[in-house]
Design an enzyme around this catalytic site. Structure first.
Site, mmCIF file in Angstrom:
data_model
loop_
_atom_site.group_PDB
_atom_site.id
_atom_site.type_symbol
_atom_site.label_atom_id
_atom_site.label_comp_id
_atom_site.label_asym_id
_atom_site.label_seq_id
_atom_site.Cartn_x
_atom_site.Cartn_y
_atom_site.Cartn_z
ATOM 1 N N HIS A 1 -51.725 46.667 11.857
ATOM 2 C CA HIS A 1 -50.960 47.779 12.450
ATOM 3 C C HIS A 1 -51.824 48.991 12.800
ATOM 4 O O HIS A 1 -51.337 49.946 13.390
ATOM 5 C CB HIS A 1 -49.779 48.175 11.545
ATOM 6 C CG HIS A 1 -50.150 48.951 10.319
ATOM 7 N ND1 HIS A 1 -50.018 50.316 10.228
ATOM 8 C CD2 HIS A 1 -50.648 48.552 9.126
ATOM 9 C CE1 HIS A 1 -50.398 50.722 9.031
ATOM 10 N NE2 HIS A 1 -50.792 49.660 8.341
ATOM 11 N N ASN B 1 -60.368 57.114 6.627
ATOM 12 C CA ASN B 1 -59.125 57.326 7.370
ATOM 13 C C ASN B 1 -58.687 58.780 7.463
ATOM 14 O O ASN B 1 -57.825 59.111 8.262
ATOM 15 C CB ASN B 1 -58.003 56.486 6.740
ATOM 16 C CG ASN B 1 -57.954 56.616 5.240
ATOM 17 O OD1 ASN B 1 -58.936 56.345 4.535
ATOM 18 N ND2 ASN B 1 -56.823 57.048 4.722
ATOM 19 N N GLY C 1 -53.754 45.563 4.832
ATOM 20 C CA GLY C 1 -55.023 46.068 4.318
ATOM 21 C C GLY C 1 -54.965 46.310 2.816
ATOM 22 O O GLY C 1 -55.937 46.064 2.095
ATOM 23 N N CYS D 1 -50.521 57.970 2.956
ATOM 24 C CA CYS D 1 -50.221 57.554 1.590
ATOM 25 C C CYS D 1 -50.170 58.765 0.666
ATOM 26 O O CYS D 1 -49.457 58.759 -0.324
ATOM 27 C CB CYS D 1 -51.286 56.592 1.090
ATOM 28 S SG CYS D 1 -51.897 55.529 2.391
ATOM 29 N N GLN E 1 -59.810 50.966 8.988
ATOM 30 C CA GLN E 1 -59.773 52.079 9.944
ATOM 31 C C GLN E 1 -60.877 51.953 10.995
ATOM 32 O O GLN E 1 -60.852 52.637 12.008
ATOM 33 C CB GLN E 1 -59.918 53.395 9.173
ATOM 34 C CG GLN E 1 -59.437 54.635 9.888
ATOM 35 C CD GLN E 1 -57.966 54.620 10.223
ATOM 36 O OE1 GLN E 1 -57.584 54.647 11.396
ATOM 37 N NE2 GLN E 1 -57.111 54.577 9.212
ATOM 38 N N SER F 1 -56.562 45.230 8.954
ATOM 39 C CA SER F 1 -55.104 45.365 9.015
ATOM 40 C C SER F 1 -54.655 45.407 10.464
ATOM 41 O O SER F 1 -55.297 46.031 11.312
ATOM 42 C CB SER F 1 -54.671 46.628 8.282
ATOM 43 O OG SER F 1 -53.276 46.782 8.396
#
Ligand SMILES: *Cc1c(COP(=O)(O)O)cnc(C)c1O
Length: 392
Positions: A201, A151, A71, A325, A179, A199
């Site tokens: 994962h 997110n 992502g 993050c 997300q 993304s």
């Protein structure tokens, strides 16, 4: 020790069927998908199938799907690539102030190159207003990027309304749907989206793979120069096994979406009721009417979110403060700050994010441990306050 994973917004477990589909591409089918021989063709067949799976999940054509390393790369590419390719038309970009760092940091860097970026405010529930967007819109606005689901708080933006406004302009509309994919039905045509980041994962696929949808005809400069992979728009030897896994994960994700949503909504409703009953002085952050059920962000008065995280971790429960993050860095949630929460509510926020693997028993255990942790931390913080008073 019991282990409870409530950090599904940071990453998800790898689905067993996905792993099974990936295994041959990590062993026997090891060819370079760009090679012309049978080893290469076998690998390419897996990649082609995955491209179809991703495209059909969002109503796109397979030739509009470009695989990336995740992502973050998709977002970097969308913002920078579209900005560079449209520089002659204008230098103004609009994003929301609660975007993922991969969007915001790219925008900051573009500002140093002469682009002008408007960061839209959000209301106290984390929603962007369409009126604010119109207010910032200029004749030289080349790109608008608004995430579908945040997110940290799970708020769902009015993406279709924004797309509808932009569809008759020359402005390109990018959406970070990383997300969103695990809980929202996404149709790029219905929502008038020109570019969309995904993304693997976050939907029970492997890490290190994602995709950018780019609508046919949308100008975008390439970022990664090298071979002619990804229709000559993104160089680098193809991550065949990862892409195959991503495709399968997406197919299962779409197939099970209604069931997953129903189950996670039950779990999260149960969790919220129980927390509200057991623990006084809390605030649930985000827009309760317009959010995904999988993300529940709560501020606990008088305590530090990080202390809660650590006490839960001691008992095997994984949660997060802000986003993955942001944790580990002293920088507090830019999302909660943008929503206007005061410093103490930002500091005391904890994100619980549920997944299909979670159970009611895990919720019971979590709330029990959580209530104990909060009571303990509040007792300590009350003691500290008294001490301070005595010193004075
Ligand atoms: C996780 C996440 C990303 C980054 O995706 P990666 O594949 O981990 O690089 C971007 N945007 C949002 C909203 C996310 O939740």
């Amino acid at each position: 020790m019991k282990k409870v994973y409530l950090d599904n917004a940071a990453t998800t477990s790898l689905n067993g069927e996905v792993l099974n589909d990936m295994l041959p591409y990590l062993t026997d089918v090891y060819g370079n998908s760009n090679s012309l021989h049978s080893f290469g063709r076998d690998a390419m067949a897996g990649v082609d199938h995955a491209r179809d799976q991703i495209a059909s999940a969002i109503g796109a054509k397979s030739t509009e799907i470009y695989f990336t390393s995740g992502g973050t790369e998709a977002n970097n590419w969308a913002i920078r690539g579209i900005a560079y390719a449209n520089r002659k038309k204008g230098n103004h970009i609009i994003v929301s102030s609660i975007e993922h760092h991969s969007i915001l940091e790219t925008c900051k860097d573009l500002e140093s190159e002469g682009f002008v970026v408007s960061y839209l405010p959000v209301d106290d529930t984390g929603l962007v207003s369409v009126a604010d967007l119109l207010h910032e819109f200029r004749p030289n606005t080349i790109l608008v990027s608004i995430m579908m689901v945040n997110n940290e708080i799970g708020t769902i933006q009015h993406i279709k309304a924004i797309g509808d406004i932009l569809k008759d302009t020359n402005t390109i509309f990018h959406c970070d749907a990383v997300q969103a994919m695990s809980s929202c039905k996404v149709d790029v045509n219905d929502m008038y989206i020109d570019a969309l980041s995904m993304s693997s994962h976050k939907i029970h696929g492997p890490k290190g793979v994602g995709a950018l949808y780019v609508k046919k005809g949308t100008p975008i400069k390439k970022l990664i120069y090298g071979g002619e992979q990804e229709f000559n728009r993104r160089g680098g030897t193809t991550n065949v096994a990862g892409i195959v896994g991503f495709g399968k994960a997406m197919e299962l994700n779409i197939k099970n979406l209604d069931y997953t949503n129903k189950k996670i909504k039950e779990l999260s409703t149960y969790f919220i009721k129980k927390v509200e009953y057991e623990i006084p002085d809390i605030k649930i952050n985000g827009n309760l009417k317009q959010k995904v059920s999988s993300i529940v962000n709560i501020s606990f008065d008088f305590v530090d979110g990080e202390s809660i995280l650590m006490l839960l971790d001691l008992e095997g429960i994984a949660v997060s403060t802000g986003s993955a993050c942001a944790s580990g860095s002293p920088e507090k949630s830019h999302v909660l700050k943008a929503m206007g929460l005061d410093a103490k509510d930002v500091n005391s926020a904890v994100r619980f994010s549920f997944g299909i693997d979670n159970t009611k028993e895990e919720i019971d255990y979590t709330v029990e441990v959580l209530a104990r942790a909060v009571t303990k931390l509040r007792a300590i913080s009350a003691l500290n306050k008294k001490k301070k008073v005595v010193k004075k």
